[in-house]
Design an enzyme around this catalytic site. Sequence first.
Site, short mmCIF file in Angstrom:
data_model
loop_
_atom_site.label_atom_id
_atom_site.label_comp_id
_atom_site.label_asym_id
_atom_site.label_seq_id
_atom_site.Cartn_x
_atom_site.Cartn_y
_atom_site.Cartn_z
N LYS A 40 0.80 -1.29 0.08
CA LYS A 40 0.01 -0.04 -0.06
C LYS A 40 0.87 1.24 0.11
O LYS A 40 2.12 1.27 0.25
CB LYS A 40 -0.81 -0.13 1.19
CG LYS A 40 -0.31 0.02 2.52
CD LYS A 40 -1.11 -0.27 3.82
CE LYS A 40 -0.36 -0.30 5.13
NZ LYS A 40 -1.20 -0.83 6.13
N ARG A 139 -10.43 -0.22 14.69
CA ARG A 139 -10.25 0.78 13.67
C ARG A 139 -11.08 0.28 12.39
O ARG A 139 -11.87 1.16 11.97
CB ARG A 139 -8.64 0.47 13.28
CG ARG A 139 -8.26 1.34 12.18
CD ARG A 139 -6.64 1.34 11.80
NE ARG A 139 -6.42 0.05 11.14
CZ ARG A 139 -5.06 0.07 10.76
NH1 ARG A 139 -4.16 0.93 10.91
NH2 ARG A 139 -4.84 -1.30 10.02
N TYR A 262 16.90 30.85 7.02
CA TYR A 262 15.53 31.64 7.53
C TYR A 262 15.52 31.79 9.12
O TYR A 262 16.07 31.12 9.67
CB TYR A 262 14.40 30.91 7.24
CG TYR A 262 13.74 30.84 5.91
CD1 TYR A 262 13.60 32.20 5.18
CD2 TYR A 262 13.65 29.71 5.07
CE1 TYR A 262 13.00 32.13 3.90
CE2 TYR A 262 13.23 29.79 3.65
CZ TYR A 262 12.89 31.08 3.20
OH TYR A 262 12.49 31.00 1.78
N MET A 308 12.06 24.92 2.13
CA MET A 308 11.20 23.88 1.14
C MET A 308 12.13 23.25 0.17
O MET A 308 11.59 21.83 -0.14
CB MET A 308 10.18 24.87 0.32
CG MET A 308 9.21 24.22 -0.29
SD MET A 308 8.17 25.06 -1.54
CE MET A 308 7.38 26.08 -0.08
#
Length: 371
Positions: A40, A139, A262, A308
């Site tokens: 998955k 669940r 930053y 980023m």
Amino acid sequence: MSPAASRAGAILSVDLDAVVSNWRLLSKLAEKAECAAVVKADAYGLGASEVGLALQSAGCRTFFVAHLEEGLELRKAIGFSSRVLVLNGTPAGTEGDFLKSVLIPVVNTAGELAAWRGYARDKGRSMPVALQLDTGMSRLGLSPGDVAMLATDPALLNGLSVELVMSHLACADTAPHPANRRQLREFGKLRTVVPKHAKSSLANSAGILLGKDFHFDLVRPGAALYGISPVVGQTSPVRQAVTVSARVLQLREVPIHTHVGYGHASRMQRRSRLATLSIGYADGWPRGTALSAFYKGHAMPFTGRVSMDSIVVDATDCADTPREGEFVDLICPRQTVDDVARAAGTIGYEIMTRLGRRFARDYRRHAALAA
Ligand SMILES: *Cc1c(COP(=O)(O)O)cnc(C)c1O
């Protein structure tokens, strides 16, 4: 290196031999039980098609995905010689897609069960399903009440061929947790409601390590296949399968007291050599980490904040400095997925599944093993 990798800012290298060798190890640990593979979330970020093909050629015959779409993609890659089960069940109206692509739904609710019964009746044929039972995780899966209904009214399974009855362990990564034995007992009791021919399955990666009682007919490892330690804080029995490396975009020499990044979060305490790497939080690298990059065995600690698209590292103490354009490693034997997870306050699963969307992927497979 593939052409895409040689152009890329960052590369996720997947060692398919390690994945196959981990699968073989888990098969051995599972003894008589069949060892399936959970692929998955694009095989936890490694690439479900490539992993699926490699494991299928190694002898794996049962695969689990979470969503219908993932099942359709996997079918395209591996063909029709293996079973594919879909853990998150069947949104209404998708039964035909399951049938056409020979995907087996894992039925989790009484409503889904009724829908499949209706579909089998309309088609006038028997439909294969897997049933998930909730044995204490709360669940997914039929409740003990639903199971009691099945016991009193076997017609609720009319037209359905139950191939597998399964449940999922909540605390398998903590071996002494009393919930493991409780779930085992509950599963042993509830699973008798399905016809005898149905196979039983309880264990994920960590569940396999709980021992024989937990293996039943089939085990369902995911994480351990991909080199994530199934039991946090324990020496991992599996091989690392992933390397993450990033290109050096720029090198600079800076004077003492230079601020970096930053918020000027770092201030250099000496003349320094800095390297800016082409990887950042948009690649899935966790922003709050203060780790290192590695070049020929030399550690280069992060300075300033993770941006980023870039991370600045301090290469001052690096005896052998990488050149601009060269690659350095961020996940490697010196700094594993589990190390990164610990630094980010999460688990290896989350790190792996967040990586990879923006990377070029590079697959390594020993030629002699490639099918
Ligand atoms: C994800 C999943 C697995 C695989 O678990 P790992 O801990 O990665 O081995 C097995 N079974 C179910 C139901 C799952 O959702």
